[in-house]
Design a protein around this motif. Structure first.
Motif, PDB file in Angstrom:
ATOM      1  N   LEU A 113     -33.707   8.677 -30.986  1.00  0.00           N
ATOM      2  CA  LEU A 113     -33.513   8.293 -29.589  1.00  0.00           C
ATOM      3  C   LEU A 113     -34.559   7.294 -29.127  1.00  0.00           C
ATOM      4  O   LEU A 113     -34.277   6.417 -28.308  1.00  0.00           O
ATOM      5  N   LEU A 136     -27.551  11.813 -25.078  1.00  0.00           N
ATOM      6  CA  LEU A 136     -27.976  13.073 -24.481  1.00  0.00           C
ATOM      7  C   LEU A 136     -26.877  13.728 -23.663  1.00  0.00           C
ATOM      8  O   LEU A 136     -26.844  14.949 -23.515  1.00  0.00           O
ATOM      9  N   LYS A 137     -25.954  12.933 -23.115  1.00  0.00           N
ATOM     10  CA  LYS A 137     -24.859  13.493 -22.327  1.00  0.00           C
ATOM     11  C   LYS A 137     -24.000  14.453 -23.134  1.00  0.00           C
ATOM     12  O   LYS A 137     -23.339  15.326 -22.584  1.00  0.00           O
ATOM     13  N   LEU A 164     -25.119  16.513 -25.514  1.00  0.00           N
ATOM     14  CA  LEU A 164     -25.882  17.650 -26.019  1.00  0.00           C
ATOM     15  C   LEU A 164     -25.907  18.769 -24.988  1.00  0.00           C
ATOM     16  O   LEU A 164     -25.768  18.532 -23.791  1.00  0.00           O
ATOM     17  N   ASP A 217     -30.371  21.926 -26.218  1.00  0.00           N
ATOM     18  CA  ASP A 217     -30.654  20.877 -27.199  1.00  0.00           C
ATOM     19  C   ASP A 217     -31.408  19.717 -26.553  1.00  0.00           C
ATOM     20  O   ASP A 217     -32.310  19.134 -27.163  1.00  0.00           O
ATOM     21  N   VAL A 218     -31.015  19.373 -25.318  1.00  0.00           N
ATOM     22  CA  VAL A 218     -31.728  18.305 -24.602  1.00  0.00           C
ATOM     23  C   VAL A 218     -33.192  18.695 -24.428  1.00  0.00           C
ATOM     24  O   VAL A 218     -34.100  17.883 -24.616  1.00  0.00           O
ATOM     25  N   GLY A 240     -36.141  16.624 -26.053  1.00  0.00           N
ATOM     26  CA  GLY A 240     -37.085  16.051 -25.096  1.00  0.00           C
ATOM     27  C   GLY A 240     -38.509  16.504 -25.357  1.00  0.00           C
ATOM     28  O   GLY A 240     -39.458  15.721 -25.250  1.00  0.00           O
ATOM     29  N   LEU A 245     -33.489  11.074 -19.167  1.00  0.00           N
ATOM     30  CA  LEU A 245     -32.973  12.370 -18.727  1.00  0.00           C
ATOM     31  C   LEU A 245     -32.265  12.240 -17.383  1.00  0.00           C
ATOM     32  O   LEU A 245     -31.219  12.853 -17.162  1.00  0.00           O
ATOM     33  N   ALA A 265     -28.995  10.540 -18.026  1.00  0.00           N
ATOM     34  CA  ALA A 265     -28.053  11.390 -18.742  1.00  0.00           C
ATOM     35  C   ALA A 265     -27.551  12.544 -17.896  1.00  0.00           C
ATOM     36  O   ALA A 265     -26.367  12.890 -17.945  1.00  0.00           O
TER      37      ALA A 265
END
Length: 330
Positions: free
Chosen positions: A11, A23-24, A26, A30-31, A35, A78, A81
């Protein structure tokens, strides 16, 4: 390197918009994992990049390293997303969680490990720990506790009414000693209560939620009724005002919405279709028709994700879950 570290490096080689698009798709957990891994990276060597991107080595050949100062980058992707309201708390947990101590440290542990740590503690201690966690994590931890402990823990959470700061500090110190470090004072003694219990139950699988509610009602029908009044189920989405529904739909990934609607009541479907453009509604109907059979557990999981997003938006004031939006007058 673990999977989260490899994903973080990938990423960080992308632009903000492309990373946000990834990320959208996940899950929230998981994000958070990716992160956190991104936040811990400083310099990434060429060898590491080539290891992660071996199949894209030709395209990535000009990259030698990735720079430091990733916090602002993480915040931007973030927010792109997940939206401002959904990303806020997650950003804090990722960027501040690296130095978390005591009770805060539990938020970064596996749910099974937390359950093992607290399972032999006094029931009130178990309730305090669970009340301090995020609802989805607390729901997972309860699933690993002995069956006889589960309903008791939820009832104790529901009846928590103001915890003295010194009591929380003592508990924080106990947990801190588990990790060997310095005591970190808690900022708030506002944990637990009926709403906290309802949120935890909402985050559980439906079968376990029903099982625990039955046990709670059997033990204390009045308490069970008060908790139930605060619970928000998928069918309740049909009662949202139009503005709230439109705000919610902007935050829900289409793929998860399709799965969630596979098991939805007609009223919920029609409410959602009515708050989309005709083209978007037609596309969603087509997606539902061609998606084929879906496991009930997957539908339940998707519905829980939609409800979690709705609760976060409601907590931030972005939507109203009561079903009575403010009237507009000329």
């Amino acid at each position: 390197m673990g999977g989260a570290q490899r994903a973080a490096i990938l990423l960080l080689t992308l632009g903000e918009q492309d990373a946000a698009e990834v990320l959208k798709h996940l899950s929230a957990r998981d994000v958070q994992a990716v992160g956190t891994a991104m936040a811990s990276l400083t310099n990434v060597s060429r060898d590491q990049v080539e290891l992660v991107l071996s199949r894209l080595n030709e395209d990535m050949g000009r990259h030698t390293s990735l720079g430091v100062g990733t916090e602002e980058y993480i915040r931007k992707i973030l927010v792109n997303a997940l939206g401002e309201s959904k990303a806020g708390g997650l950003i804090d947990r990722i960027l501040l969680g690296r130095t978390s101590k005591g009770l805060e440290s539990l938020k970064w542990m596996e749910s099974r490990a937390i359950a093992e740590m607290i399972s032999q503690e006094h029931p009130q201690i178990i309730a305090l720990v669970l009340a301090h966690l995020e609802p989805d994590q607390a729901a997972e931890v309860i699933g690993y506790l002995p069956p006889r402990t589960r309903s008791d823990a939820v009832m104790r959470i529901a009846t928590l009414d103001g915890v003295q700061p010194h009591a929380l500090n003592e508990l924080d110190e106990i947990m801190e000693r588990q990790f060997s470090g310095n005591t970190k004072k808690l900022k708030s003694a506002s944990v637990g209560g009926l709403k906290a219990a309802a949120n935890i139950l909402n985050a559980m699988e439906t079968s376990r939620e029903n099982e625990l509610m039955a046990a709670i009602r059997g033990h204390d029908a009045g308490l069970g009724g008060r908790i139930e009044e605060l619970m928000f189920v998928f069918e309740d989405l049909a009662e949202l005002d139009d503005r709230s529904m439109q705000t919610l739909l902007r935050e829900v990934p289409t793929a998860r919405l399709v799965t969630a609607l596979k098991g939805a009541e007609p009223g919920v479907r029609e409410k959602i279709f009515a708050n989309m453009s005709k083209r978007a509604a037609d596309m969603l109907r087509d997606d539902l028709e061609v998606s084929g059979p879906v496991r009930l557990s997957e539908v339940d999981s998707a519905q829980k994700e939609v409800l979690a997003i709705a609760r976060k938006l409601a907590d931030s004031g972005a939507i109203n879950l009561s079903g009575t939006g403010d009237e507009l007058v000329a």
